[in-house]
Design an enzyme around this catalytic site. Structure first.
Site, PDB file in Angstrom:
ATOM      1  N   CYS A 122       0.803  -1.227   0.000  1.00  0.00           N
ATOM      2  CA  CYS A 122       0.000   0.000   0.000  1.00  0.00           C
ATOM      3  C   CYS A 122       0.837   1.279   0.000  1.00  0.00           C
ATOM      4  O   CYS A 122       0.489   2.249  -0.663  1.00  0.00           O
ATOM      5  CB  CYS A 122      -1.002   0.004   1.156  1.00  0.00           C
ATOM      6  SG  CYS A 122      -0.290  -0.257   2.783  1.00  0.00           S
ATOM      7  N   CYS A 130      -3.515  -2.409  -0.938  1.00  0.00           N
ATOM      8  CA  CYS A 130      -2.492  -3.386  -0.567  1.00  0.00           C
ATOM      9  C   CYS A 130      -2.239  -4.429  -1.660  1.00  0.00           C
ATOM     10  O   CYS A 130      -1.519  -5.398  -1.439  1.00  0.00           O
ATOM     11  CB  CYS A 130      -2.867  -4.065   0.747  1.00  0.00           C
ATOM     12  SG  CYS A 130      -3.136  -2.892   2.090  1.00  0.00           S
ATOM     13  N   LYS A 195      -6.239  -9.543  10.742  1.00  0.00           N
ATOM     14  CA  LYS A 195      -6.104  -8.088  10.652  1.00  0.00           C
ATOM     15  C   LYS A 195      -7.447  -7.517  10.223  1.00  0.00           C
ATOM     16  O   LYS A 195      -7.978  -7.851   9.163  1.00  0.00           O
ATOM     17  CB  LYS A 195      -5.018  -7.723   9.643  1.00  0.00           C
ATOM     18  CG  LYS A 195      -4.888  -6.231   9.431  1.00  0.00           C
ATOM     19  CD  LYS A 195      -3.706  -5.883   8.548  1.00  0.00           C
ATOM     20  CE  LYS A 195      -3.651  -4.392   8.299  1.00  0.00           C
ATOM     21  NZ  LYS A 195      -2.548  -4.023   7.414  1.00  0.00           N
ATOM     22  N   LYS A 248      -4.599  -7.887  15.080  1.00  0.00           N
ATOM     23  CA  LYS A 248      -4.434  -6.439  14.918  1.00  0.00           C
ATOM     24  C   LYS A 248      -5.768  -5.795  14.572  1.00  0.00           C
ATOM     25  O   LYS A 248      -6.433  -6.316  13.677  1.00  0.00           O
ATOM     26  CB  LYS A 248      -3.426  -6.199  13.794  1.00  0.00           C
ATOM     27  CG  LYS A 248      -3.202  -4.761  13.464  1.00  0.00           C
ATOM     28  CD  LYS A 248      -2.321  -4.646  12.265  1.00  0.00           C
ATOM     29  CE  LYS A 248      -2.305  -3.194  11.853  1.00  0.00           C
ATOM     30  NZ  LYS A 248      -1.723  -2.982  10.572  1.00  0.00           N
ATOM     31  N   SER A 274      -1.745   2.467  15.668  1.00  0.00           N
ATOM     32  CA  SER A 274      -1.559   3.911  15.763  1.00  0.00           C
ATOM     33  C   SER A 274      -2.694   4.608  16.516  1.00  0.00           C
ATOM     34  O   SER A 274      -2.442   5.439  17.389  1.00  0.00           O
ATOM     35  CB  SER A 274      -1.418   4.490  14.353  1.00  0.00           C
ATOM     36  OG  SER A 274      -2.515   4.118  13.532  1.00  0.00           O
ATOM     37  N   TYR A 313       3.841   1.573  19.725  1.00  0.00           N
ATOM     38  CA  TYR A 313       4.542   2.851  19.603  1.00  0.00           C
ATOM     39  C   TYR A 313       4.979   3.359  20.970  1.00  0.00           C
ATOM     40  O   TYR A 313       5.769   4.284  21.064  1.00  0.00           O
ATOM     41  CB  TYR A 313       3.639   3.870  18.897  1.00  0.00           C
ATOM     42  CG  TYR A 313       3.233   3.393  17.514  1.00  0.00           C
ATOM     43  CD1 TYR A 313       4.104   3.535  16.439  1.00  0.00           C
ATOM     44  CD2 TYR A 313       2.019   2.734  17.306  1.00  0.00           C
ATOM     45  CE1 TYR A 313       3.765   3.061  15.177  1.00  0.00           C
ATOM     46  CE2 TYR A 313       1.667   2.260  16.056  1.00  0.00           C
ATOM     47  CZ  TYR A 313       2.539   2.423  14.999  1.00  0.00           C
ATOM     48  OH  TYR A 313       2.202   1.935  13.758  1.00  0.00           O
TER      49      TYR A 313
HETATM   50  C1  PBG Z   1      -0.073  -1.850   5.865  1.00  0.00           C
HETATM   51  C2  PBG Z   1      -0.220  -1.666   7.337  1.00  0.00           C
HETATM   52  C3  PBG Z   1      -1.126  -0.864   8.042  1.00  0.00           C
HETATM   53  C4  PBG Z   1      -0.779  -0.967   9.383  1.00  0.00           C
HETATM   54  C5  PBG Z   1       0.296  -1.842   9.466  1.00  0.00           C
HETATM   55  N1  PBG Z   1       0.612  -2.282   8.186  1.00  0.00           N
HETATM   56  C6  PBG Z   1      -2.193   0.041   7.576  1.00  0.00           C
HETATM   57  C7  PBG Z   1      -3.395  -0.455   6.901  1.00  0.00           C
HETATM   58  O1  PBG Z   1      -3.628  -1.653   6.766  1.00  0.00           O
HETATM   59  O2  PBG Z   1      -4.125   0.417   6.432  1.00  0.00           O
HETATM   60  C8  PBG Z   1      -1.453  -0.230  10.525  1.00  0.00           C
HETATM   61  C9  PBG Z   1      -0.588   0.024  11.719  1.00  0.00           C
HETATM   62  C10 PBG Z   1      -1.078   1.062  12.649  1.00  0.00           C
HETATM   63  O3  PBG Z   1      -2.195   1.608  12.546  1.00  0.00           O
HETATM   64  O4  PBG Z   1      -0.322   1.364  13.575  1.00  0.00           O
HETATM   65  N2  PBG Z   1      -1.096  -2.558   5.246  1.00  0.00           N
END
Ligand code: PBG
Length: 324
Positions: A122, A130, A195, A248, A274, A313
């Site tokens: 991505c 992605c 995820k 996640k 995040s 983080y």
């Molecule tokens: C990439 C990816 C993402 C995150 C980790 N790898 C973003 C998404 O899927 O949009 C998110 C990590 C975070 O929010 O700290 N695909």
């Protein structure tokens, strides 16, 4: 006068007794610190929505990696911001790509640090999805070829562990086969197995410049209402060769971590994403919560749910607090 036989407070009466009977404790060794590599020299751009987190050019990645290692943290996970994006995500698997450069530099200067790489397209795609897009659809099978190529390029640059986060079907098997064919049979795969399509990723997309230019990720990331599907995803990734599986986000998915813990016998990682970090930071900045207390309580809850490993983080802060 009534005297209770059981007095749980006996074991809470002082710090020493509480320490003695505590069931779950976060250790610095559990933590993985995410980092964002960007081209340039002396670049240190703070991510507005993630105070304390920066986009760093390679020499600054190395400096922070040294600090991370000196705090006793064993691992980092690297994300990259390429110079140019295209429809084939060529920056993701370029020999001289930003992540590849960052891996080489960290492995040269801080060899004791475990370097994990996020394997995704991505950040490198002009459209921010992605996988490869055709007629507005994210194509699965072509995308996993590019993901396998990306994972291989990370291994060639010296990555210790690769972590596919794309949620395409079959990508773990494709990556495992490609790594093995090229003699990287000792590079483990930590798969983002469960995820979710989460609004908690908002601040990350600012940090990694990876917001999709149209649509959203719900055709490949999981629906937040599902947990049996998470277990199916986890089983599939293990069958395909994943060594560590990930759930996640973490905080809103503690039940998913627990379900995985009860059902599988593989190491479980949880990504405290995040948005989880930004919420704590913002509330703490307003003086509404105590950052240290809340952050450590969240990490403890993730571990208590069954995670062995936590991507956070807050890793550096937590390490400092735990070292005190
Ligand atoms: C990439 C990816 C993402 C995150 C980790 N790898 C973003 C998404 O899927 O949009 C998110 C990590 C975070 O929010 O700290 N695909």
């Amino acid at each position: 006068m009534f005297y209770p036989v059981h007095r749980p407070r006996r074991l809470r009466q002082n710090e020493k007794i509480r320490d003695l009977v505590r069931e779950t404790e976060v250790s610095i060794k559990d933590l993985i610190y995410p980092m964002f590599a960007i081209w340039g020299t002396k670049v240190k751009n703070e991510v507005a929505s993630m105070p304390g987190i920066y986009q760093l050019s390679v020499e600054n990645i190395v400096e922070e990696a040294k600090e991370v290692a000196s705090l006793g943290i064993s691992s980092i996970i690297l994300f990259g911001l390429p110079k140019d994006k295209d429809e084939a995500a060529s920056g993701a698997y370029a020999v001289d790509g930003i992540v590849q450069r960052a891996i080489e530099a960290v492995k040269e200067k801080v060899p004791e640090l475990i370097v994990i790489t996020d394997v995704c397209l991505c950040e490198y795609m002009s459209h921010g999805h992605c996988g490869v897009i055709r007629d507005g659809e994210v194509l699965n099978d072509i995308s996993i070829e590019l993901l396998a190529r990306t994972a291989l390029s990370h291994a060639e640059a010296g990555a210790d562990i690769v972590a596919p986060s794309d949620m395409m079907d079959g990508r773990v098997a494709a990556i495992r086969a490609t790594l093995d064919e090229n003699s990287y049979n000792n590079v483990p795969i930590m798969s983002y197995a469960a995820k979710y399509a989460s609004s908690f990723y908002g601040p990350f997309r600012e940090a990694a410049d990876s917001t999709p230019s149209f649509g959203d990720r719900r055709s490949y990331q999981m629906d937040p209402g599902n947990v049996t599907e998470a277990l199916r995803e986890i089983h599939m990734d293990i069958e395909e060769g994943a060594d560590i599986i990930m759930v996640k986000p973490a905080l809103s998915y503690l039940d998913v971590i627990k379900a995985a813990y009860d059902e599988i016998d593989y190491p479980i990682a949880a990504y405290s994403v995040s948005g989880e970090y930004s919420m704590v930071k913002a509330a703490a900045e307003k003086g509404w919560i105590d950052e240290r207390g809340v952050a450590m309580e969240i990490l403890t809850s993730i571990k208590r749910a069954g995670a062995d490993i936590i991507l956070t983080y807050h890793a550096k802060d937590a390490a400092k607090w735990l070292n005190e």
